[in-house]
Design a protein around this motif. Structure first.
Motif, short mmCIF file in Angstrom:
data_model
loop_
_atom_site.label_atom_id
_atom_site.label_comp_id
_atom_site.label_asym_id
_atom_site.label_seq_id
_atom_site.Cartn_x
_atom_site.Cartn_y
_atom_site.Cartn_z
N GLY A 18 0.93 -1.42 0.13
CA GLY A 18 0.23 0.18 0.00
C GLY A 18 0.59 1.44 -0.11
O GLY A 18 2.19 0.75 0.05
N TYR A 19 0.35 2.57 -0.64
CA TYR A 19 1.08 3.90 -0.95
C TYR A 19 0.33 4.70 -0.34
O TYR A 19 -1.09 4.39 -1.66
N LEU A 20 -0.19 4.83 0.58
CA LEU A 20 -1.01 6.50 1.25
C LEU A 20 -0.85 7.76 0.80
O LEU A 20 0.91 7.72 1.19
N PHE A 21 -1.77 8.83 0.25
CA PHE A 21 -1.43 10.22 -0.58
C PHE A 21 -2.59 10.37 0.93
O PHE A 21 -3.54 10.72 0.63
N VAL A 22 -2.18 10.90 1.75
CA VAL A 22 -2.55 12.31 2.50
C VAL A 22 -2.63 13.58 2.83
O VAL A 22 -1.57 13.83 2.82
N GLU A 23 -3.28 14.14 3.36
CA GLU A 23 -3.38 15.53 3.60
C GLU A 23 -2.58 16.06 4.72
O GLU A 23 -1.67 17.04 5.16
N ASN A 46 10.48 16.91 2.34
CA ASN A 46 11.10 17.54 0.56
C ASN A 46 11.74 18.59 0.67
O ASN A 46 11.41 19.23 1.59
N PRO A 47 12.52 18.20 0.22
CA PRO A 47 14.22 19.74 0.79
C PRO A 47 12.96 21.36 0.27
O PRO A 47 13.50 22.01 1.09
N THR A 51 7.42 19.21 3.66
CA THR A 51 6.77 18.42 3.90
C THR A 51 6.96 16.64 3.75
O THR A 51 8.42 16.67 2.99
N ILE A 52 6.21 15.77 4.01
CA ILE A 52 6.92 14.20 4.01
C ILE A 52 6.83 13.97 2.30
O ILE A 52 5.88 13.61 2.03
N ALA A 53 7.81 13.25 1.83
CA ALA A 53 8.18 13.07 0.68
C ALA A 53 8.05 11.52 0.86
O ALA A 53 6.55 10.98 -0.04
N ASN A 54 8.50 10.90 1.26
CA ASN A 54 8.06 9.74 1.83
C ASN A 54 8.62 8.73 3.80
O ASN A 54 8.60 8.98 3.71
N ILE A 66 3.82 6.45 3.17
CA ILE A 66 2.45 7.44 3.15
C ILE A 66 3.16 8.63 2.98
O ILE A 66 4.43 8.87 2.74
N SER A 67 2.78 9.67 1.96
CA SER A 67 3.06 10.70 1.25
C SER A 67 2.49 11.70 1.70
O SER A 67 1.05 11.80 1.65
#
Length: 138
Positions: A18-23, A46-47, A51-54, A66-67
């Motif tokens: 699974g790979y979740l993309f969440v706000e 993310n530089p 934000t969380i890239a992964n 999660i990203s």
């Protein structure tokens, strides 16, 4: 079956993950750690915007990622089937940490004790314990 699936995978990863993309990934990560005992394996920021890239998490023997959601990945939802030993305990923990009840724990006619919750990001979780030893019921 072809050998195409016989390739290196990091520990805890299966052929499909699974790979979740969440706000709000920080909220989702905190929820999963608190409610489902998720373990954080690694995080990349993310530089450009911090934000969380992964973020790689592991629940039991299953890893997923999660990203931060953006662009075409906004408002994506997922559903998960989580096998546990004590449905009632994990259901209660999920509610304590912000999940919403879809249905309360009950013994189902297909051989599972199961409940359903929706996490703070809108993902659906079936929390289940198999009550019969066969794989599936007819």
């Amino acid at each position: 079956m072809k050998d195409i699936f016989k390739t290196y995978r990091p520990d805890g990863f299966s052929t499909v993950n699974g790979y979740l993309f969440v706000e709000n990934p920080v909220e989702e990560i905190d929820f999963l750690k608190s409610a489902f005992y998720a373990e954080e394996i690694g995080r990349t920021i993310n530089p450009n915007d911090e934000t969380i890239a992964n973020c790689i998490l592991k629940i039991g023997d299953s890893c997923f990622m999660i990203s931060q959601a953006n662009g075409p990945f906004l408002n994506m939802r997922a559903a998960f089937y989580l096998f546990v030993d004590d449905v009632d305990e994990i259901h209660k923990r999920a509610l304590e940490y912000g999940a919403i009840v879809e249905f309360d724990p009950a013994d189902m006619d297909y051989g599972d004790r199961q409940s359903g919750v929706v996490d703070p990001s809108g993902n659906y979780w079936w929390i289940s314990k198999r009550l019969v030893q066969n794989g599936y019921q007819d």
